[in-house]
Design a protein around this motif. Sequence first.
Motif, PDB file in Angstrom:
ATOM      1  N   LYS B 351       0.642  -0.801   0.337  1.00 46.82           N
ATOM      2  CA  LYS B 351       0.355  -0.404  -0.056  1.00 46.82           C
ATOM      3  C   LYS B 351       1.035   1.333  -0.110  1.00 46.82           C
ATOM      4  O   LYS B 351       2.012   1.030   0.730  1.00 46.82           O
ATOM      5  CB  LYS B 351      -0.910   0.097   1.095  1.00 46.82           C
ATOM      6  N   PRO B 352       0.244   2.208  -0.788  1.00 48.11           N
ATOM      7  CA  PRO B 352       1.443   3.537  -0.989  1.00 48.11           C
ATOM      8  C   PRO B 352       1.774   4.115   0.376  1.00 48.11           C
ATOM      9  O   PRO B 352       3.016   4.824   0.781  1.00 48.11           O
ATOM     10  CB  PRO B 352       0.585   4.776  -1.252  1.00 48.11           C
ATOM     11  N   VAL B 382      -7.932  -2.625   8.652  1.00 40.32           N
ATOM     12  CA  VAL B 382      -6.152  -2.082   8.276  1.00 40.32           C
ATOM     13  C   VAL B 382      -5.451  -3.902   8.589  1.00 40.32           C
ATOM     14  O   VAL B 382      -5.019  -4.307   8.921  1.00 40.32           O
ATOM     15  CB  VAL B 382      -6.077  -1.785   9.623  1.00 40.32           C
ATOM     16  N   ILE B 383      -4.594  -3.244   7.692  1.00 34.57           N
ATOM     17  CA  ILE B 383      -3.700  -4.103   8.145  1.00 34.57           C
ATOM     18  C   ILE B 383      -2.061  -4.274   7.839  1.00 34.57           C
ATOM     19  O   ILE B 383      -1.443  -2.999   8.971  1.00 34.57           O
ATOM     20  CB  ILE B 383      -2.655  -4.436   5.643  1.00 34.57           C
ATOM     21  N   VAL B 384      -1.811  -4.666   9.252  1.00 33.81           N
ATOM     22  CA  VAL B 384      -0.475  -4.929   9.692  1.00 33.81           C
ATOM     23  C   VAL B 384       0.288  -6.075   9.988  1.00 33.81           C
ATOM     24  O   VAL B 384       0.350  -7.415   9.317  1.00 33.81           O
ATOM     25  CB  VAL B 384      -0.986  -5.051  11.176  1.00 33.81           C
ATOM     26  N   MET B 385       1.567  -5.500   9.379  1.00 34.45           N
ATOM     27  CA  MET B 385       2.836  -6.208   9.155  1.00 34.45           C
ATOM     28  C   MET B 385       3.491  -5.665  11.093  1.00 34.45           C
ATOM     29  O   MET B 385       3.893  -5.039  11.596  1.00 34.45           O
ATOM     30  CB  MET B 385       3.552  -5.798   8.629  1.00 34.45           C
ATOM     31  N   ASN B 386       3.671  -6.818  11.680  1.00 34.01           N
ATOM     32  CA  ASN B 386       4.648  -6.852  12.781  1.00 34.01           C
ATOM     33  C   ASN B 386       6.791  -6.716  12.356  1.00 34.01           C
ATOM     34  O   ASN B 386       6.981  -7.991  11.643  1.00 34.01           O
ATOM     35  CB  ASN B 386       4.591  -7.272  13.615  1.00 34.01           C
ATOM     36  N   PRO B 397       4.300  -2.539  15.281  1.00 36.21           N
ATOM     37  CA  PRO B 397       2.924  -3.344  14.227  1.00 36.21           C
ATOM     38  C   PRO B 397       3.090  -1.543  13.632  1.00 36.21           C
ATOM     39  O   PRO B 397       3.386  -0.509  13.380  1.00 36.21           O
ATOM     40  CB  PRO B 397       2.260  -2.864  14.948  1.00 36.21           C
ATOM     41  N   LEU B 398       3.661  -2.554  11.810  1.00 33.97           N
ATOM     42  CA  LEU B 398       3.176  -0.925  11.040  1.00 33.97           C
ATOM     43  C   LEU B 398       1.469  -1.458  10.311  1.00 33.97           C
ATOM     44  O   LEU B 398       1.304  -2.362   9.708  1.00 33.97           O
ATOM     45  CB  LEU B 398       4.068  -1.396   9.716  1.00 33.97           C
ATOM     46  N   LEU B 399       1.242  -0.334  10.011  1.00 35.85           N
ATOM     47  CA  LEU B 399      -0.106  -0.092   9.878  1.00 35.85           C
ATOM     48  C   LEU B 399      -0.441   0.347   8.205  1.00 35.85           C
ATOM     49  O   LEU B 399       0.659   1.361   8.204  1.00 35.85           O
ATOM     50  CB  LEU B 399      -0.838   0.526  10.435  1.00 35.85           C
ATOM     51  N   ARG B 404      -5.634   7.928   0.119  1.00 34.96           N
ATOM     52  CA  ARG B 404      -6.571   7.594  -0.612  1.00 34.96           C
ATOM     53  C   ARG B 404      -7.648   7.282  -0.976  1.00 34.96           C
ATOM     54  O   ARG B 404      -9.698   7.891  -1.428  1.00 34.96           O
ATOM     55  CB  ARG B 404      -6.433   8.028  -2.552  1.00 34.96           C
ATOM     56  N   GLU B 405      -7.951   6.336   0.312  1.00 33.44           N
ATOM     57  CA  GLU B 405      -9.447   5.749   0.711  1.00 33.44           C
ATOM     58  C   GLU B 405     -10.131   6.281   1.371  1.00 33.44           C
ATOM     59  O   GLU B 405      -9.509   6.590   2.818  1.00 33.44           O
ATOM     60  CB  GLU B 405      -9.144   4.184   0.527  1.00 33.44           C
ATOM     61  N   PRO B 406     -11.306   6.543   1.219  1.00 33.57           N
ATOM     62  CA  PRO B 406     -12.178   7.329   2.311  1.00 33.57           C
ATOM     63  C   PRO B 406     -12.599   6.523   4.017  1.00 33.57           C
ATOM     64  O   PRO B 406     -12.430   5.749   3.705  1.00 33.57           O
ATOM     65  CB  PRO B 406     -13.839   6.970   1.381  1.00 33.57           C
TER      66      PRO B 406
END
Lengths: 496, 496
Positions: B351-352, B382-386, B397-399, B404-406
Amino acid sequence: MAVTRLLPAWRRSRRTEPDRSDPFVAALVAALSPDRVRVDATERRLVAHDASIFGGGRAGPVVFPETVAEVQAVVRLAAEYDRALVPRGAGTGLAGGAIPLAGAVVVSTTRMNRLLSVDPVNRRAWVQPGMINLDLTRAVAAHGLHYAPDPSSQQACTIGGNVANNSGGPHCLAAGVTSQHVLAVEVVLPDGRVVVLGGEDPEPPGLDLRGVYVGSEGTLGITTAVLVRLTPDPPAVTTLLFGFDTVTDGAATVGAVIAAGIVPAALEMMDRRITRAVEEFAHAGYPTDVEAVLLVELDGPPGRVAAEAAAVERIARDHGAGYVRVAADDAERALLWKGRKNAFGAISRVKPDYYLHDTVVPRRRLVEVLEAVYRIAEAHDVIVMNVFHAGDGNLHPLLIYDAREPGAVERVHAAGAEIIEASLAAGGVLSGEHGIGVEKRDFMNLFFSDVDLEQQARVRSAFDPACRANPGKVLPAGHSCADIAALTAVPDGVWV
Amino acid sequence: MAVTRLLPAWRRSRRTEPDRSDPFVAALVAALSPDRVRVDATERRLVAHDASIFGGGRAGPVVFPETVAEVQAVVRLAAEYDRALVPRGAGTGLAGGAIPLAGAVVVSTTRMNRLLSVDPVNRRAWVQPGMINLDLTRAVAAHGLHYAPDPSSQQACTIGGNVANNSGGPHCLAAGVTSQHVLAVEVVLPDGRVVVLGGEDPEPPGLDLRGVYVGSEGTLGITTAVLVRLTPDPPAVTTLLFGFDTVTDGAATVGAVIAAGIVPAALEMMDRRITRAVEEFAHAGYPTDVEAVLLVELDGPPGRVAAEAAAVERIARDHGAGYVRVAADDAERALLWKGRKNAFGAISRVKPDYYLHDTVVPRRRLVEVLEAVYRIAEAHDVIVMNVFHAGDGNLHPLLIYDAREPGAVERVHAAGAEIIEASLAAGGVLSGEHGIGVEKRDFMNLFFSDVDLEQQARVRSAFDPACRANPGKVLPAGHSCADIAALTAVPDGVWV
């Protein structure tokens, strides 16, 4: 009778014991209990000094709170009656930090000496400030843990006093001094509010007030609990003792060991005079025909300790160590340490009194400053012996004298001042681990600019705007809370 | 023309560039030089944010001093014109600490980026605050030394910014974070006085104001020089990579390694998602079929490193590591680190945008909090990576989202707040190494009592009574210097 009546009230009580009906004393008694508020002259004289050579102490009431609430009550009463406060642990301080000036209330922590909780998994414990350093280590020994800072006075000194002075010890070379082992402090501020400085995490968010509190010598408030870090006992320990024909060789060995990437647990040096005095007293088997002995302790996993011990021995021999002894077992290790740990006891056989000095110099200038120390002592006709934490350049010249000899104390003071100046001139520091107290207060100007000191005074005021916490200590004359005369509402003479 | 004249002067300049004839700007230009005082909208927009997701920045003039005297001049002019100041390094901060609020003057340190002196014997260097972290390590490499704290942004972030945030990094597990590597700081106080906090000795006498300054995020003054401790390069280094079928096994390995008395130089964990993203991006050879990878680095004398590497490998296998890789040489070591160091770059392929979180939890509760993090992220879509410093329980944690998504930003903020609460509920800490800034300011109440915060505010006031140094940061609403609206004399709209 008539004469006395002409004197003002406080004059009349000169050299008599303060009346327990004094409303301040009565309020303290009501807040604590009669047996925990002492006003008799003997009791107050006992706490009017510490282990330093500084006099001039004059204690007000001596109180023995047992809880945070009682400390708060005492602090609030002191505020109400505008009295100064001095927290006191075991009184083993060497810079006069715990000496009550001008009738300050002495807040003894001896009844707050419990271990509050231990967390062996995360290696932490909350302790009360009056807990004795060695008692803490004993209390957590069953978990395979210990409290790392080990001042020579560790059998007597308290954790609260260690926090106040940011105390070191022989094993602080690798382990770091008190500030590295204190995670949080619960403090009663001089206005009676209770604050927790620091936290469970070594780097808590927000402003780190833990760091400014550790080493503040009672000038910011009264410690009521300390969260200490506990250290795992090392799986293996080896102690080595080396003898050198010159102090220079010993110092070069210290530098070479550290340059080799080895950080011993302890790296202690003693000169010929102190070694002889110690050997006659403790019979630790130290060589007495060498100019310097070096005590090295290595700890860690067994393989690493063995490898490092071999490397240290090689380095010492390469630097001219004629005497090499490796402790074969724990009994021999204890014996080697007995010599070092009894150094201060040993010198009482030479002269009845001593002044233990404390400065730090860059390691590479150790020898040069030591030579200056010998010269200064000779010029002032004072015996000097040197025992020091060689690994971090922390010198402890022992000036030995007999206070009964006319002029002896003055000569010791003069020599002490010159030693400070010589250390600073070599790029050294005013104090290694004994604090500033009253001893070095007026040398602070040699080390800090006026702006630096003024900023320290402002931060002190942010904790204690009314200058009630241990006034007259640390910051030199001209800065806030330094002027005792202006600070106390207690008329001279009442609290003799 | 007529309409404009009816408006007050500051209204007329709304949304236009401030006039360089503004007396404050003119005074800044006179003190520095025209090219080092920037007021154009583009320049000011560039510095209105940092690397965090927080907006709301509004910069006043951006100044580029080159000397302490110029910093003093700027600070004194700000005092004279009652403007707030924000020091700024590289702007890589992740908590909004360097975002100028309400038209504050931005004091960029980019032109103060020199190494002032190196003392290789005592392993110290004085550096200017704008020096880039990695540049410092490169500059002292010839002496066999390096600067230990290594934030992931070390190619861009500055030493001054590291001091402001008390930054950490993968190698801070054994080495300690910034506060352990900063001996002294030269600071221009908000009234223009220059003070040196700390000193050459790690435990200087007097109140230790160095500790309170490190991590104060620009709220106490502007750093103009830093005395850093340099660390000898280790004689031997080994890097190992393990893969586990469960995060629990990886976490248990971390605990067992530390319980065995081994303190790795680094101990980094990554979950399955981030490992896959990294592998696709960096091709470091990470296993992609495991739930967690653990990167372990050991350094020290060769014998010790070999012994510890064998022990760590045994422990990992005992805890179910199905994948074991030991770097055979420096090239392979660099490759293994490439994966970890590129983690944040890698996720841009998913994701950007990302929000990199930062909390610390007790090591034994790592797995439980991680599970909560996954649940919270899922609940907020939300996508999370650790990726995290497992050795000290510092979670990152990286959210990951697309701004741009409302509603995406709002969902990320909501998830972030819940992650903070979950960490604190597990006995954790608000921030590991990214600071408080604006991000966590209003969570400070969850961590500190009102008395604790009030005491922090008082100490802040002892440095900055007029609240000119980075107001609106760190301390939450209700405490001094927190209320931006009340603090600025710059009318809304002038510095857009």
